[in-house]
Write an enzyme that holds these catalytic residues in place. Structure first.
Site, mmCIF file in Angstrom:
data_model
loop_
_atom_site.group_PDB
_atom_site.id
_atom_site.type_symbol
_atom_site.label_atom_id
_atom_site.label_comp_id
_atom_site.label_asym_id
_atom_site.label_seq_id
_atom_site.Cartn_x
_atom_site.Cartn_y
_atom_site.Cartn_z
ATOM 1 N N HIS A 96 -45.387 -8.940 60.723
ATOM 2 C CA HIS A 96 -46.127 -10.166 60.417
ATOM 3 C C HIS A 96 -45.536 -10.846 59.193
ATOM 4 O O HIS A 96 -44.672 -10.301 58.517
ATOM 5 C CB HIS A 96 -47.618 -9.885 60.257
ATOM 6 N N HIS A 133 -46.648 -11.848 56.202
ATOM 7 C CA HIS A 133 -47.035 -11.691 54.799
ATOM 8 C C HIS A 133 -45.797 -11.337 53.974
ATOM 9 O O HIS A 133 -44.929 -10.584 54.421
ATOM 10 C CB HIS A 133 -48.103 -10.601 54.644
ATOM 11 N N HIS A 183 -48.328 2.328 54.319
ATOM 12 C CA HIS A 183 -48.920 1.153 53.666
ATOM 13 C C HIS A 183 -50.004 1.625 52.696
ATOM 14 O O HIS A 183 -51.162 1.216 52.742
ATOM 15 C CB HIS A 183 -49.509 0.208 54.724
ATOM 16 N N ASP A 202 -49.598 -3.930 59.851
ATOM 17 C CA ASP A 202 -50.883 -3.983 59.129
ATOM 18 C C ASP A 202 -51.974 -4.205 60.167
ATOM 19 O O ASP A 202 -51.952 -5.190 60.908
ATOM 20 C CB ASP A 202 -50.890 -5.147 58.131
ATOM 21 N N ASP A 231 -45.040 -9.387 51.598
ATOM 22 C CA ASP A 231 -44.615 -8.007 51.325
ATOM 23 C C ASP A 231 -43.850 -7.383 52.485
ATOM 24 O O ASP A 231 -43.251 -6.326 52.327
ATOM 25 C CB ASP A 231 -45.805 -7.123 50.903
ATOM 26 N N HIS A 232 -43.852 -8.036 53.637
ATOM 27 C CA HIS A 232 -43.156 -7.478 54.799
ATOM 28 C C HIS A 232 -41.843 -8.199 55.143
ATOM 29 O O HIS A 232 -41.107 -7.748 56.014
ATOM 30 C CB HIS A 232 -44.083 -7.476 56.030
ATOM 31 N N HIS A 260 -55.110 -7.788 62.477
ATOM 32 C CA HIS A 260 -55.000 -8.003 61.036
ATOM 33 C C HIS A 260 -55.601 -9.370 60.711
ATOM 34 O O HIS A 260 -56.071 -10.068 61.602
ATOM 35 C CB HIS A 260 -53.503 -7.930 60.648
#
Lengths: 306, 306
Positions: free
Chosen positions: A63, A65, A268, A210, A67-68, A140
């Site tokens: 996804h 976001h 995670h 996530d 942080d990914h 998510h």
């Protein structure tokens, strides 16, 4: 017997910690390299974890976001500086193309190798001679995909007694039968399934991205060899997990148990467990014993089922 | 006596190495935090280097190459997750606004604190009560700024003999004079310069950014306490340094010598020197002795000149 290796490159969630870099998981298989997610710092984790930049290199993003995905541009720039010529394939949900374009346009730099970006949705994403990759929706706060890596079934084992009974001499003919070819032996047609056991299932790795615990991931993880599941919080924070679209370690363990997987990695991990994450393992192991917390650089060689 | 500390967070150039993260330098001064450049991985290096996310936090970007800016979005997201409310100021050359916007829009996420981005050019960038920051053009393949941090002059030292001679009792009046205030003592006007030595210069740190050796940096670095200079290559690669807009350690040392700086840190070290960087130091020290190679997490407390 092919090696299938999982190397955790970053195991934190949201933000990094001293102990954990941002999410990324490397799968090494038959000279290929697959990354699941590519958080900031992934390229350096690859160096530290001694993961080479393979010719066959694919990245699957769960996804969008930060942080990914924020490790993507730096990784691409570095490979360009190392004179990479081979293409890279990046797969991710709708929007990934625009994201990567923006990331690359935000900084001055260039890449000279072909970059193939595929916006995908649920379904069969990739099929090679040796494995397939499927995607399924997780649950998510934004669209997030879970991925299933599945090795192709291996041929069955030779039934030696049967081969001897038929008088087929050890040698090239055995090889042909093992590879699934029909042979003509002294005028008699012999089918592989006469002299081998049925094909044996390949190994299966599922990465949840996530997600809340969800039915679709449960289903795709059925009998998986490895499930890598969101496990951001302990049970006392289950409401927070619910609100933020994550799972507790107990919820991850319940999925692992119901799906009858062989091994579960809790992934995670919130930085709040930096000093002591034992509660995550304790709560998970109450319902699913073969469970570990993913650590940066932890390497797991996926065995064939006995 | 205020502490002025330099903490090298990332000292590599172009791409990271096992030993070195991408460029970023932290300056801690009077409760404030200043970053020069913010390469990928900076937020984690800050954690590892125990640099808190200070209330007063400013980032100065030399240029828009990926290795110098890709740590910005993750750092901002993390501070947002930690509920930051205070604004952050980011300064950089023309285009920095668009770059940061793209970086933030590339990923789904948000920041709730005010982000002030200033596109700057050569000149006086910032002046506080305690220090000033100037920018000057370096000479790189794209526009790249060098920065000069300069502490305000400190008041002169009290001349005790003179004070005694005038009969001024130790106490509040001394304080006033020390702070540069004129006093009335028993009907006599006493000016601070009568009883103190002249103001003493503050400390000066110059960061070159990515650059060829150049006149402007030489000039702004005159008598600096610390010069942190591009030193990508050794002398045998001076042609490469020329082509790519970088400096050799010898060139950096020549600038340090000519500018009469107190200390030189060789910075932006190519990963080719991962195992042995002694040649860089050896070549630099031939012309400038007080020289070190910047290492990740190396901390240097800038002393006042004697």
């Amino acid at each position: 017997m092919s090696n299938l290796k999982i190397i955790f490159l970053g195991t934190s969630g949201g933000m990094p910690s001293k102990r954990r870099s941002l999410p990324s998981i490397a799968i090494k298989y038959e000279g290929e390299l697959i990354l699941f997610d590519c958080g900031e710092g992934t390229q350096r984790q690859m160096l530290l974890g001694k993961i080479g930049f393979k010719k066959d290199f694919k990245i699957f993003i769960s996804h969008l976001h930060g942080d990914h995905i924020l490790g993507i541009p730096g990784l691409l720039y570095t490979m360009n500086m190392l004179d990479r010529k081979y293409s890279i394939q990046i797969f991710g949900p709708k929007g990934i193309k625009d994201s990567i374009e923006k990331l690359m346009n935000a900084s001055i730099g260039k890449i000279d190798f072909p970059l193939e970006i595929y916006e995908i949705d649920e379904g069969n994403i990739l099929e090679t001679k040796k494995y397939s990759i499927k995607a399924i929706n997780g649950n998510h706060v934004i669209k997030s995909l879970a991925y299933c890596f599945e090795e192709k079934p291996r041929p069955g084992k030779m039934i030696i007694e049967k081969l001897k009974e038929l008088g087929i001499p050890r040698g090239p003919l055995w090889g042909k039968l093992q590879r699934g070819e029909t042979i003509n032996f002294k005028g008699r047609i012999i089918y592989p399934n006469e002299v081998t056991t049925p094909p044996r299932p390949g190994r299966k790795i599922v990465y949840s991205g996530d997600t809340r615990p969800c039915e679709k991931i449960l289903n795709i993880a059925k009998n998986a060899d490895v499930l890598i599941h969101d496990s951001s919080f302990d049970d006392s924070l289950k409401n927070k997990a619910f609100e933020e679209g994550h799972s507790t370690s107990l919820e991850a363990a319940n999925i692992a148990k119901e799906a009858n997987v062989s091994k579960l990695f809790l992934f995670h991990i919130s930085p709040r467990y930096e000093k002591d994450d034992s509660i995550l393992l304790k709560e998970a192991r109450k319902v699913f014993q073969n469970c570990e917390i993913a650590e940066d650089f932890l390497t797991y060689e996926v065995p064939y089922k006995k």
